[in-house]
Motif scaffolding. Structure first.
Motif, mmCIF file in Angstrom:
data_model
loop_
_atom_site.group_PDB
_atom_site.id
_atom_site.type_symbol
_atom_site.label_atom_id
_atom_site.label_comp_id
_atom_site.label_asym_id
_atom_site.label_seq_id
_atom_site.Cartn_x
_atom_site.Cartn_y
_atom_site.Cartn_z
ATOM 1 N N GLY A 192 0.954 -1.247 -0.006
ATOM 2 C CA GLY A 192 -0.072 -0.138 0.027
ATOM 3 C C GLY A 192 0.854 1.365 0.016
ATOM 4 O O GLY A 192 0.512 2.210 -0.702
ATOM 5 N N ALA A 193 1.771 1.258 0.776
ATOM 6 C CA ALA A 193 2.886 2.521 0.776
ATOM 7 C C ALA A 193 3.525 2.414 -0.367
ATOM 8 O O ALA A 193 3.670 3.713 -1.012
ATOM 9 N N ASP A 194 4.091 1.438 -1.119
ATOM 10 C CA ASP A 194 4.431 1.777 -2.616
ATOM 11 C C ASP A 194 3.563 2.331 -3.669
ATOM 12 O O ASP A 194 3.922 3.057 -4.493
ATOM 13 N N LEU A 195 2.265 1.811 -3.415
ATOM 14 C CA LEU A 195 1.043 2.514 -4.406
ATOM 15 C C LEU A 195 0.933 3.927 -3.949
ATOM 16 O O LEU A 195 1.178 4.691 -5.221
ATOM 17 N N VAL A 232 -7.296 10.742 -14.240
ATOM 18 C CA VAL A 232 -6.843 10.286 -13.205
ATOM 19 C C VAL A 232 -6.735 8.683 -13.091
ATOM 20 O O VAL A 232 -5.799 7.997 -12.695
ATOM 21 N N ASP A 233 -8.015 8.220 -13.208
ATOM 22 C CA ASP A 233 -8.269 6.809 -13.068
ATOM 23 C C ASP A 233 -7.332 6.015 -13.922
ATOM 24 O O ASP A 233 -6.713 4.886 -13.686
ATOM 25 N N THR A 234 -7.341 6.573 -15.396
ATOM 26 C CA THR A 234 -6.138 5.724 -16.330
ATOM 27 C C THR A 234 -4.847 5.695 -15.800
ATOM 28 O O THR A 234 -4.053 4.656 -15.931
ATOM 29 N N LEU A 235 -4.489 7.019 -15.171
ATOM 30 C CA LEU A 235 -2.898 6.988 -14.703
ATOM 31 C C LEU A 235 -2.621 5.733 -13.504
ATOM 32 O O LEU A 235 -1.975 5.191 -13.345
ATOM 33 N N LEU A 236 -3.921 5.851 -12.548
ATOM 34 C CA LEU A 236 -3.798 5.184 -11.615
ATOM 35 C C LEU A 236 -4.031 3.435 -11.846
ATOM 36 O O LEU A 236 -3.277 2.650 -11.359
ATOM 37 N N ARG A 237 -4.540 3.141 -12.897
ATOM 38 C CA ARG A 237 -4.801 1.694 -13.236
ATOM 39 C C ARG A 237 -3.241 1.326 -13.727
ATOM 40 O O ARG A 237 -2.793 0.147 -13.475
ATOM 41 N N GLY A 238 -2.701 2.314 -14.576
ATOM 42 C CA GLY A 238 -1.362 1.949 -15.125
ATOM 43 C C GLY A 238 -0.403 1.545 -13.975
ATOM 44 O O GLY A 238 0.530 1.028 -13.793
ATOM 45 N N LEU A 239 -0.514 2.503 -13.073
ATOM 46 C CA LEU A 239 0.366 2.602 -11.818
ATOM 47 C C LEU A 239 0.267 1.188 -10.924
ATOM 48 O O LEU A 239 1.198 0.583 -10.575
ATOM 49 N N ILE A 240 -0.884 0.886 -10.751
ATOM 50 C CA ILE A 240 -1.234 -0.566 -10.088
ATOM 51 C C ILE A 240 -0.883 -1.714 -10.882
ATOM 52 O O ILE A 240 -0.334 -2.495 -10.190
ATOM 53 N N ASP A 241 -0.816 -1.721 -12.121
ATOM 54 C CA ASP A 241 -0.234 -2.829 -13.048
ATOM 55 C C ASP A 241 1.149 -2.743 -12.773
ATOM 56 O O ASP A 241 1.989 -3.719 -12.889
#
Length: 352
Positions: free
Chosen positions: A249-252, A329-338
């Motif tokens: 979670g901290a890494d996210l 922002v959701d698109t950026l976050l999805r890429g970040l999660i992947d």
């Protein structure tokens, strides 16, 4: 006389069994609550889950969507089935902080002397609906900061506690709509989740017309009391979080910062500020509820991913270029999660 080893093991087993029973009771109560809400609300399965998740995490929710999608009605239904006393504020540009918080008025006591009396505003309810919050001016928006963080109102040198439990569910129109004021970052950060109300599909629209144009109305029952809501909140806090899961979670959260996370050109190009430590708190607290709903006694990596968009989307602030290009922002976050790898042991600890 000290207990024998078998007696201590027996007592520990009974304690663990009681905790497991509470976890199972929470999951059953959550589903009953959701089913009752869906008697009146068509669709929005994920949205309802996110709203209830935030409430059982003792958090506030920001609902975003165009007018007419039933956001206000959802809040009214939730207050009814959860046995909470509702309050409502309809935000307009001329709304003042005293209209929300309350104000000092002059009264006379039994001896005819002038005294100040604090007349409480609509925030002194269990569930406060702040309708179209971004139509209020920043001065009025800021009046909610202490309310949301401290669950209190300070006026005339005195602090007045709000009832418990206390939640703020605010609705917001998209920023591109006329007559809106963007919420400041500190205000947004007080919301545990930001949930988007999407336009219903064809089948949902047909069902909405059936339910709202006929003579019969949904007969809603109160599923929980305010005392049970507080007890369920305590149950959620007992869910375990392994160190590797907390580190993930901290890494996210760190990855949302353009100069602290992984090498991601899109983040560096479009993001000005990343999520605050409250973002990690939102991830972990929301993950605890998701673990219980899946029958597990500890948070897993997948639970954090499930709540990541709702917990982080309002905490990632775009820069001028990101705003100008309309970056989602959701698109950026999805890429970040992947891109963010799991680390350590994130095993699923399922309730037997």
């Amino acid at each position: 006389m000290p207990q024998s080893g078998s007696a201590r093991c027996g007592a520990r087993f009974m304690e663990e069994k009681a905790i497991e029973d509470q976890f199972a009771e929470f999951a059953e109560g959550f589903q009953r609550l959701k089913k009752e809400i869906q008697k009146a609300i068509v669709g929005y399965d994920d949205l309802i889950t996110d709203v209830l998740t935030a409430m059982f995490c003792q958090g506030h929710v920001l609902l975003e969507g165009v007018p007419g999608l039933g956001k206000t009605y959802l809040v009214q239904v939730v207050s009814r089935v959860m046995g909470l006393e509702p309050g409502r504020v309809q935000c307009t540009p001329d709304l003042m902080p005293a209209d929300i918080l309350g104000t000092q008025i002059v009264n006379e006591d039994e001896h005819g002397r002038k005294i100040f009396h604090f007349e409480k505003g609509p925030v002194f309810r269990n569930l406060l609906l702040v309708d179209e919050i971004n139509r209020a001016t920043p001065k009025t928006q800021a009046a909610l900061l202490e309310v949301m963080q401290e669950c209190a109102v300070t006026s005339g040198g005195q602090t007045y506690r709000l009832p418990s439990p206390f939640f703020v569910l605010a609705t917001q129109n998209p920023m591109e709509m006329e007559g809106t004021y963007p919420l400041p970052e500190a205000q947004l950060d007080r919301f545990l989740f930001k949930v988007r109300a999407l336009f219903p599909d064809r089948e949902a629209l047909v069902e909405i017309s059936r339910r709202t144009t006929g003579p019969a109305q949904a007969n809603l029952e109160t599923v929980l009391t305010s005392e049970e809501v507080l007890r369920f909140q305590r149950i959620v806090s007992e869910v375990g979080v392994a160190d590797p899961v907390a580190a993930y979670g901290a890494d996210l959260v760190l990855a949302t910062h353009p100069h602290k996370g992984q090498e991601a050109t899109d983040l560096r190009r479009y993001v000005a500020y990343g999520a605050s430590p409250r973002g990690l708190q939102a991830l972990v607290r929301g993950g605890k509820v998701r673990a219980l709903l899946d029958g597990r006694a500890a948070v897993a990596f997948e639970d954090l991913r499930d709540v990541a968009l709702a917990a982080l989307r309002h905490r990632v602030i775009l820069n001028f270029e990101g705003e100008a290009e309309g970056i989602d922002v959701d698109t950026l976050l999805r890429g970040l999660i992947d891109r963010t790898p799991e680390a350590g042991d994130g095993r699923l600890y399922r309730i037997s």
